[in-house]
Scaffold this active site. Structure first.
Site, PDB file in Angstrom:
ATOM      1  N   LYS A 184       0.508  -0.823  -0.243  1.00 10.32           N
ATOM      2  CA  LYS A 184       0.156  -0.095  -0.162  1.00 10.32           C
ATOM      3  C   LYS A 184       0.742   1.820  -0.063  1.00 10.32           C
ATOM      4  O   LYS A 184       1.938   1.595   1.017  1.00 10.32           O
ATOM      5  CB  LYS A 184      -1.196  -0.144   0.650  1.00 10.32           C
ATOM      6  CG  LYS A 184      -2.078   1.074   1.143  1.00 10.32           C
ATOM      7  CD  LYS A 184      -2.421   1.319   2.703  1.00 10.32           C
ATOM      8  CE  LYS A 184      -1.991   2.327   3.250  1.00 10.32           C
ATOM      9  NZ  LYS A 184      -1.941   3.904   2.785  1.00 10.32           N
ATOM     10  N   GLY A 237       6.968   4.990   8.169  1.00  7.81           N
ATOM     11  CA  GLY A 237       6.135   6.081   8.835  1.00  7.81           C
ATOM     12  C   GLY A 237       6.695   6.528   9.998  1.00  7.81           C
ATOM     13  O   GLY A 237       7.871   6.758  10.435  1.00  7.81           O
ATOM     14  N   SER A 238       5.386   7.064  10.687  1.00 11.80           N
ATOM     15  CA  SER A 238       6.367   8.021  11.529  1.00 11.80           C
ATOM     16  C   SER A 238       5.956   7.174  12.727  1.00 11.80           C
ATOM     17  O   SER A 238       5.612   5.924  12.845  1.00 11.80           O
ATOM     18  CB  SER A 238       4.359   9.939  12.284  1.00 11.80           C
ATOM     19  OG  SER A 238       3.567   7.948  12.181  1.00 11.80           O
ATOM     20  N   THR A 239       6.363   7.870  14.211  1.00 18.33           N
ATOM     21  CA  THR A 239       6.297   6.913  15.538  1.00 18.33           C
ATOM     22  C   THR A 239       5.372   5.907  15.709  1.00 18.33           C
ATOM     23  O   THR A 239       4.926   5.234  15.741  1.00 18.33           O
ATOM     24  CB  THR A 239       7.506   7.122  16.446  1.00 18.33           C
ATOM     25  OG1 THR A 239       8.877   6.844  15.386  1.00 18.33           O
ATOM     26  CG2 THR A 239       7.676   6.227  17.621  1.00 18.33           C
ATOM     27  N   GLY A 242       3.172   3.389  14.658  1.00 17.73           N
ATOM     28  CA  GLY A 242       4.372   2.421  13.504  1.00 17.73           C
ATOM     29  C   GLY A 242       4.018   1.396  15.393  1.00 17.73           C
ATOM     30  O   GLY A 242       3.978   0.698  15.099  1.00 17.73           O
ATOM     31  N   GLU A 259      10.214   0.431  10.217  1.00 19.27           N
ATOM     32  CA  GLU A 259      11.603   1.836   9.726  1.00 19.27           C
ATOM     33  C   GLU A 259      10.804   3.497  10.335  1.00 19.27           C
ATOM     34  O   GLU A 259       9.831   3.895   9.477  1.00 19.27           O
ATOM     35  CB  GLU A 259      11.785   2.299   8.326  1.00 19.27           C
ATOM     36  CG  GLU A 259      13.315   2.674   8.446  1.00 19.27           C
ATOM     37  CD  GLU A 259      12.719   4.115   7.535  1.00 19.27           C
ATOM     38  OE1 GLU A 259      12.917   5.314   8.759  1.00 19.27           O
ATOM     39  OE2 GLU A 259      12.805   4.269   7.055  1.00 19.27           O
ATOM     40  N   CYS A 293      13.638  10.715   6.956  1.00 18.82           N
ATOM     41  CA  CYS A 293      13.130  10.769   8.511  1.00 18.82           C
ATOM     42  C   CYS A 293      14.955  10.301   8.811  1.00 18.82           C
ATOM     43  O   CYS A 293      15.463  10.752  10.169  1.00 18.82           O
ATOM     44  CB  CYS A 293      13.034   8.954   8.571  1.00 18.82           C
ATOM     45  SG  CYS A 293      13.816   7.697   7.494  1.00 18.82           S
ATOM     46  N   GLU A 393      10.129  15.250  15.415  1.00 22.96           N
ATOM     47  CA  GLU A 393      10.291  15.138  14.295  1.00 22.96           C
ATOM     48  C   GLU A 393      10.147  16.243  14.107  1.00 22.96           C
ATOM     49  O   GLU A 393       8.339  15.825  13.850  1.00 22.96           O
ATOM     50  CB  GLU A 393      10.060  13.748  13.647  1.00 22.96           C
ATOM     51  CG  GLU A 393      10.816  13.164  12.237  1.00 22.96           C
ATOM     52  CD  GLU A 393      10.647  11.999  12.354  1.00 22.96           C
ATOM     53  OE1 GLU A 393      11.552  11.708  10.922  1.00 22.96           O
ATOM     54  OE2 GLU A 393       9.706  11.880  11.989  1.00 22.96           O
TER      55      GLU A 393
END
Length: 500
Positions: A184, A237-239, A242, A259, A293, A393
């Site tokens: 996706k 993607g973002s933490t 995730g 990641e 990132c 971030e």
């Protein structure tokens, strides 16, 4: 549909789901609008995959796996090599498509994104028949060998900042290892991934080996994470998202590779080559508008060179050429979406409210050519390390600057955040370089450079930056299971039960 008054482009790109070797509409016919971040025009209306569409893709991938897994590694590798060749043959088309969809300047998509994409598929095409098992030394009379077997159907979720390149990072090792894929892309930037799917069909990938479902994370993404027929999910993607992926995968005990975010420390010591450090630090944060990132979003400067460095660096930041990313002279384009640009602006407001000093930038640029797009000036902020802009971030062209006196203080500042993806340092002292590289809490470290990547070098982080690795042999391990096989060659087994 495009909002009233928003320009609309002629649709010449692939917009359907790729399931079972065919491009098909979603089951309910819903679509997602995809916009050009330079001027807000509508690029395409792509099919919106729902949970039922993901189920169809998993079914196709499961069926294909029973054949694909038995292909020889050489056969799988040959297809990946053909795909790499095809990407190079369509390089200009892919570069322009990526630029229009993401806002990434054409000079970078031509020289970095497309070549890296082809190189990654080529690397794993060559890796396919060179990924070996092992023999374990065990007691006499037995042979114990370990083979690596594919996981099965893997789910992959690609972010919006480098969609073309990350598609190759995900698919390359998974396919080389014998897995089938349900991928996706981000709903914001799906077009280059769909074009790669077209090229895969053209070079001869069997139906169902690769499936691409364009949809939202809350629906299609969630179904990929929770689907019992998927054995592994790889997410970039973002933490925060995730963490949700990890929780969502727990019920089915599928393997997870994450990641996630970063807050890269970029340390400049007093003995650094300042010309190189200024240029390298600008690339570290302003490349792709800071939407990376691994961006060097924290500049940690030794007090002996801080003022001179900042004079040069702020002047360079102020000279960066913003503009239409399709123009070859543009050095920095727009951020990828209006929502994200607004999110970055909230960090600049927070910096002002906390008393940080904005040395340059900090706002949307003036000019009619920027009015409809999602632009932001390169921004340099001298900030307290405890403030939000220095800890969280931002994911934009915004760098927080700190000063240090001792090597120990530099490392303390560098390791003070919860992220640990990439970091760098600039020094002529070889001993210091090795010591700091060892002490930085980071999955990757660059010395006298920044943001270097290669298909053979493992890519990933620690802490809130996630776990698992893209690229290299490490990635092949991520997409395989180890199976130990014991063979009794000539060992006499003891009689443990019954009468002697």
């Amino acid at each position: 549909m495009a909002p009233p008054g928003r320009p609309r482009r002629e649709n010449t790109v692939q917009t359907k789901l790729f399931i079972g070797g065919e491009f098909v509409e979603g089951v309910d016919g819903a679509t997602i609008d995809v916009y050009d971040p330079h001027d807000g025009s509508l690029l395409a209306e792509v099919a919106e995959a729902r949970a039922t569409d993901v189920d169809r893709a998993v079914e196709a991938a499961t069926k294909a796996f029973e054949t694909w897994r038995h292909w020889s590694a050489e056969q799988r590798g040959r297809l990946l090599l053909k795909l790499a060749d095809s990407i190079e043959e369509h390089a200009e088309e892919l570069a322009l498509l990526e630029t229009r969809d993401t806002g990434h300047p054409i000079r970078d998509t031509r020289t970095l994104d497309v070549p890296r994409t082809a190189a990654t598929f080529r690397y794993f095409g060559g890796m396919a028949d060179k990924f070996q098992g092992s023999v374990i030394p065990v007691e006499r009379g037995f042979l114990d060998y370990v083979v690596r077997e594919p996981v099965g159907v893997v789910g992959q979720i690609v972010p919006w900042n480098f969609p073309l390149m990350f598609t190759s990072w995900k698919m390359g090792p998974a396919l080389a290892a014998g897995n089938t894929v349900v991928l996706k892309p981000s709903e914001l930037t799906p077009l280059s991934t769909l074009r790669v799917a077209e090229l895969m069909a053209e070079v001869g990938f069997p139906p169902g080996v690769v499936n691409v479902v364009t949809g939202y994370g809350a629906t299609a993404g969630t179904r990929i994470v929770q689907h019992p027929g998927i054995g592994k999910v790889s997410f970039t993607g973002s933490t925060a998202v995730g963490q949700g992926v990890a929780r969502g995968a727990a019920d089915t005990l599928k393997r997870v590779h994450l990641e996630l975010g970063g807050k890269g420390a970029n340390i400049v010591y007093g003995d650094a080559d300042l010309d190189a450090a200024v240029q390298g630090s600008a690339f570290a944060i302003f490349h792709n508008q800071g939407q990376a990132c691994i961006a060097g979003s924290r500049l940690i400067l030794h007090e002996s060179v801080a003022d001179e460095f900042l004079d040069r660096f702020t002047a360079l930041a102020g000279s960066v050429r913003l503009g239409d990313p399709k123009e070859p002279t543009t050095q920095m384009g727009p951020l990828t979406s209006a929502m994200h640009r607004d999110r970055v602006l909230t960090y600049l407001d927070a910096a002002r409210n906390e008393g940080d000093e904005i040395l340059t930038g900090g706002r949307a640029p003036d000019g009619a050519e920027f009015a409809a797009g999602y632009y932001l000036e390169p921004t340099v902020i001298e900030a307290d390390p405890a403030h939000r802009v220095a800890r969280e971030e931002v994911f934009g062209p915004v760098v927080a600057v700190h000063r240090f006196r001792t090597d120990e203080e530099a490392l303390q500042i560098a390791n003070a955040v919860e992220y640990g993806l990439g970091g760098g340092l600039w020094t002529r002292d070889l001993s210091r370089a090795h010591k700091v590289a060892r002490e930085l809490r980071s999955g990757m470290v660059w010395v006298n450079s920044y943001k270097r990547v290669n298909p053979g070098s493992p890519f990933g982080g620690v802490g809130r930056s996630g776990y698992g690795r893209e690229m290299g042999f490490e990635a092949m391990h991520e997409y395989t299971e180890a199976k130990a096989v014991w063979i009794n060659v000539d060992a006499e087994l003891p009689r443990l039960y019954g009468e002697g």
